[in-house]
Design a protein around this motif. Structure first.
Motif, mmCIF file in Angstrom:
data_model
loop_
_atom_site.group_PDB
_atom_site.id
_atom_site.type_symbol
_atom_site.label_atom_id
_atom_site.label_comp_id
_atom_site.label_asym_id
_atom_site.label_seq_id
_atom_site.Cartn_x
_atom_site.Cartn_y
_atom_site.Cartn_z
ATOM 1 N N SER A 73 93.237 -5.820 20.977
ATOM 2 C CA SER A 73 91.996 -6.532 21.314
ATOM 3 C C SER A 73 91.498 -7.468 20.212
ATOM 4 O O SER A 73 90.663 -8.330 20.480
ATOM 5 N N LYS A 75 89.530 -6.514 17.961
ATOM 6 C CA LYS A 75 88.214 -6.012 17.551
ATOM 7 C C LYS A 75 88.326 -5.200 16.264
ATOM 8 O O LYS A 75 89.283 -4.452 16.069
ATOM 9 N N THR A 77 87.803 -2.188 13.780
ATOM 10 C CA THR A 77 87.639 -0.754 14.023
ATOM 11 C C THR A 77 86.843 -0.079 12.914
ATOM 12 O O THR A 77 86.551 1.100 13.014
ATOM 13 N N GLN A 83 83.074 -8.963 13.414
ATOM 14 C CA GLN A 83 83.507 -9.908 14.445
ATOM 15 C C GLN A 83 85.014 -9.755 14.680
ATOM 16 O O GLN A 83 85.777 -9.554 13.740
ATOM 17 N N PRO A 84 85.444 -9.871 15.950
ATOM 18 C CA PRO A 84 86.877 -9.762 16.240
ATOM 19 C C PRO A 84 87.635 -11.009 15.791
ATOM 20 O O PRO A 84 87.038 -12.044 15.504
#
Length: 105
Positions: A73, A75, A77, A83-84
């Motif tokens: 994704s 993203k 963790t 922010q991804p």
């Protein structure tokens, strides 16, 4: 959707990463087990190359501050990143890795 040949699969270390450029965009090709992923190579927190980081548990770790990004994704963790990073479609054909920048995965 247009795919661009980035490298041979053998150039990407097992459970490792390889930095590349696709149409002027920095991309990291990452292998985790048998899976291959493509993400933007610039950390969303500190603007350093993610391709210099470690791959483990389905994530890539930024070497500078330790933020990890999910390979599927993009993203984060864990902090400090919030922010991804963009993810891209990837396919492996004939021993080569192809990436499409057309839209996030």
């Amino acid at each position: 959707m247009t795919y661009v040949k980035v490298c041979a699969l053998d150039e990407v270390p097992a459970d490792g990463a390889l930095g590349a450029e696709v149409d002027g965009t920095p991309v990291v090709i990452a292998r985790s087990g048998e899976d291959v992923f493509a993400l933007n190579d610039i950390c969303s927190h500190a603007e350093v190359s993610l391709s210099e980081g470690e791959i483990y548990n389905g994530t890539i770790e930024c070497w500078l501050h330790g933020s990890c990004f999910d390979l599927r994704s993009g993203k984060p963790t864990n902090p400090p990143a919030t922010q991804p990073v963009a993810t891209y479609k990837v396919k492996v054909e004939g021993g080569d890795v192809y990436v499409s920048l057309a839209g996030d995965d």
